[in-house]
Design a protein around this motif. Structure first.
Motif, short mmCIF file in Angstrom:
data_model
loop_
_atom_site.label_atom_id
_atom_site.label_comp_id
_atom_site.label_asym_id
_atom_site.label_seq_id
_atom_site.Cartn_x
_atom_site.Cartn_y
_atom_site.Cartn_z
N GLN A 430 0.85 -1.20 0.00
CA GLN A 430 0.00 0.00 0.00
C GLN A 430 0.88 1.25 0.00
O GLN A 430 2.06 1.17 0.32
N GLU A 432 0.87 3.24 2.26
CA GLU A 432 1.32 3.30 3.65
C GLU A 432 2.53 2.40 3.91
O GLU A 432 3.38 2.74 4.73
N ARG A 530 -11.10 -5.04 0.01
CA ARG A 530 -11.13 -4.15 1.17
C ARG A 530 -12.20 -4.55 2.16
O ARG A 530 -13.29 -4.96 1.79
MG MG Z 1 -5.84 2.23 1.35
#
Ligand code: MG
Ligand code: ATP
Length: 662
Positions: A430, A432, A530
């Motif tokens: 990701q 992140e 998700r």
């Molecule tokens: Mg995301």
């Protein structure tokens, strides 16, 4: 299209969550090619080594970089979840990506083979890149940019994008790259959030055979602030641009008058390198902050390990846009830190014809290709005969990133692009995480179509249930990361609280990735989409990914997106939006056939209640399907935030499919 409730299961039916999480069984296996395995950069031993001493393993990987001051400390986790990696080390990121390769005698090696959409091309060696980055660093300094400042970059896919990023890194300024093509509002929001004092843009870029303007959106955005001091404009298309004297300057003029020498200063390993906003697939984008030493260590290591990069002989091509994290980590930082030769392409895959990608692979002898499932599914839709016209025999490793890859798309990629010879590496990560986290190693892992499989050496990931208990093999739940990693985000820019709330509050002491996942009987990890998109039908969790993969495994379906829409009887009902392949046409019979196809693959409860053939799906600029917008449509609601959508007219088309949902 009528709602059909005849075979939707009611609340009382017994289907356990566990069996649902494992309905899609994939039995195909592909061993690494013997030749690749024999000469692989990374072998199975790396897992053992990292398991025995995780921090020691990363300390060793950090030695891939050239440090001005070698770090003695690996991880400082004294204030979790705020990590510091290699904190007492000092380095210059741009020096690592450019100068050191020239000093090592590789100045003549091509760093970037640029292919413009109109067919212009340019080869830039490491020596030339060093000069360009040095001039740009001098230019930014002349404009008053200093260590710790932020610079916004809004450029097409041209080499100057890489040069601009590295020039910022070289002087210790953080860049914030905004997708070329985002609106003035999106640019303004990012300029404001990061307080950028300089913006680097261009007159335009080529897209779909035409020059497409970029500067007007920047002009509109910048006019809203008095904090932006300079706008640097790269001349790419030569189209007319409005000019604000005193603020706007041509890139070629400012960089052209600078010396090609610039002494890189070493910065702390934790010096901010960039802010990048997430794709916004699930909501408002988050400004993810990445820093220098740990980020560069992990991007370089993973690029070396997962692509098995041999810098002397490989030609690598990542088709991502520079405005997406994949472009940051696997166009700019990882490959250049490793001294790779890479291809950079400006345009779209169907300009001027649908074989453009394969023509580029053939032209440059690309050996390592990194692309996204959305592109692969598009190529499937266009037909096998297109890649078949080109010589793709140079390829040796194929990568995928961005979404779960449907097993059928994986098989198509391996067969039609990889000649049934190249390993496919599905890489989960990701914005992140900064770098790849879960992926097969091409010389080690027996590959399974559709699975990212194993955490990379030095990475700790698992799947937990609602109560944070690790699920057994065969179970499903939430993907979490259980140990800090070098390229982890350090926070959300100026919003520590959102950082804590989003990633660290769902489970104690674990990073919550927001993705659903399951472990198969071998303990390998399969991403299920998700958590926000998981559907709850008659009390059962059903993964969007599995239903979509079942649809895509039907020969008439090229692409599918499913959502759970509120339903009186079952809580949520599955609504599927499908793009048909080539000549297939929409009729009642096909819809029934597709519903039955999913039913037989996954069981009756996973049968979509409605199947709606559409021409396009709503996607982010990075190619991800925005299911939340489809859910809005399926539930007859006003559309949520569409600012990160590639083409908002797609939604108008889809809405006409659903005149009323009664
Ligand atoms: Mg995301
Ligand atoms: P936002 O967080 O704003 O909603 P986003 O999650 O789409 O946006 P990115 O950081 O670009 O922004 O995407 C990361 C996500 O992409 C992962 O969390 C996952 O859902 C998906 N993803 C990426 N690679 C893979 C992969 N190989 N397999 C499955 N999912 C993947």
């Amino acid at each position: 299209m009528a709602w059909d409730t005849t075979d939707t299961l009611g609340k009382g039916d017994v289907v356990s969550n566990e069996s649902l999480a494992n309905l899609l069984r994939e039995e195909r296996r592909f061993a690494p090619p013997a030749e690749l395995a024999a000469a692989a950069n990374v072998t199975a031993e790396a897992y053992e080594q990292a398991k025995a001493d995780r921090l020691g393993f990363w300390a060793e990987q950090a030695r891939r970089l050239t440090w001005e001051t070698e770090p003695t400390e690996t991880l400082d986790w004294s204030n979790p979840p705020f990590a510091k990696w290699f904190a007492d080390g000092k380095l210059n990121v741009a020096y690592n990506c450019v100068d050191r390769h020239v000093e090592a005698g590789h100045g003549d090696r091509v760093a970037i083979h640029f292919e413009g959409e109109p067919g212009d091309s340019r080869a830039i060696t490491y020596a030339e890149l060093k000069d360009e980055v040095s001039r740009a660093a001098n230019a930014l300094t002349e404009l008053g940019v200093r260590q710790g400042d932020r610079v916004a970059v809004y450029l097409p896919m041209i080499p100057e994008a890489v040069v601009a990023m590295l020039a910022c890194a070289r002087i210790g300024a953080a860049h914030s790259v905004v997708f070329g093509g985002f609106s003035a509002d999106a640019i303004a929001a990012r300029i404001a959030d990061a307080d950028a004092k300089v913006v680097i843009t261009s007159d335009g870029g080529y897209r779909r055979g035409k020059p497409s303007a970029l500067k007007p959106a920047v002009d509109d955005a910048v006019a809203r602030f008095d904090t932006v001091e300079h706008v640097l404009v790269v001349r790419r298309t030569g189209q007319d641009v409005a000019w604000t004297e005193g603020r706007d300057q041509w890139w070629h003029e400012v960089t052209g008058r600078q010396p090609a020498e610039h002494t890189p200063e070493a910065f702390d390993a934790e010096q901010p390198l960039f802010i990048l906003y997430t794709s916004g697939t699930t909501g408002k984008p988050k400004g993810i902050l990445h820093t220098s030493g740990g980020y560069l260590t992990q991007t370089a290591y993973t690029h070396h390990a997962v692509f098995d990069l041999k810098p002397e002989t490989d030609v690598y091509w990542c088709t991502a846009d520079i405005g997406w994290v994949t472009g940051h980590s696997y166009i700019t930082y990882g490959p250049l830190a490793n001294g790779a030769t890479q291809v950079m392409y400006e345009g779209t895959p169907d300009t001027p014809h649908q074989g453009r990608f394969w023509e580029i692979v053939q032209k440059y002898g690309v050996t390592l290709l990194y692309t996204a499932p959305t592109a692969i599914r598009t190529f499937m839709k266009w037909g096998d005969d297109i890649p078949a016209k080109y010589d793709l025999s140079s390829l040796r490793v194929l990568g995928s990133v961005g979404e779960p890859i449907n097993p059928e798309a994986w098989m198509w990629y391996r067969k039609n692009i990889g000649g049934d010879r190249c390993p496919v590496v599905d890489t989960w990560w990701q914005t992140e995480t900064g770098a790849m986290m879960i992926a097969p190693l091409p010389g080690v892992t027996e590959a399974k179509p559709g699975s990212a499989q194993v955490p990379l050496p030095g990475i700790a990931a698992t799947v937990v249930d609602d109560e944070a208990n690790e699920v057994p093999d065969g179970g499903g739940g939430y993907l979490v990361l259980t140990e800090p990693w070098p390229s982890m985000l350090r926070t959300i820019w100026r919003d520590d609280q959102r950082f804590l709330d989003t990633y660290w509050s769902r489970f104690p002491e674990r990073y919550f990735a927001g993705d659903g996942a399951k472990k198969d009987d071998d303990g390998d990890i399969w991403l299920l989409g998700r958590v926000d998109d998981v559907m709850l039908v008659s009390g059962h969790n059903i993964s969007t990914t599995e239903v979509e993969s079942a649809l895509v495994s039907h020969p008439k379906v090229a692409e599918a997106a499913v959502v759970g829409a509120a339903d009186e009887t079952t809580g949520q009902a599955i609504v599927a939006f499908v793009i048909l392949r080539g000549t297939a046409s929409e009729d009642e019979e096909l819809v029934a056939e597709l519903r039955n196809h999913v039913g037989s693959a996954l069981g009756p409860i996973a049968k979509p209640k409605r199947v709606l053939p559409v021409a396009e799906l709503p996607k982010t600029r990075s190619g991800k399907i925005m299911r939340r917008l489809l859910r809005d449509v399926a539930e007859n609601r006003e559309l949520g935030d569409v600012t990160t959508l590639t083409d908002s007219s797609v939604m108008d088309l889809i809405q006409t499919k659903l005149p009323s949902s009664s």
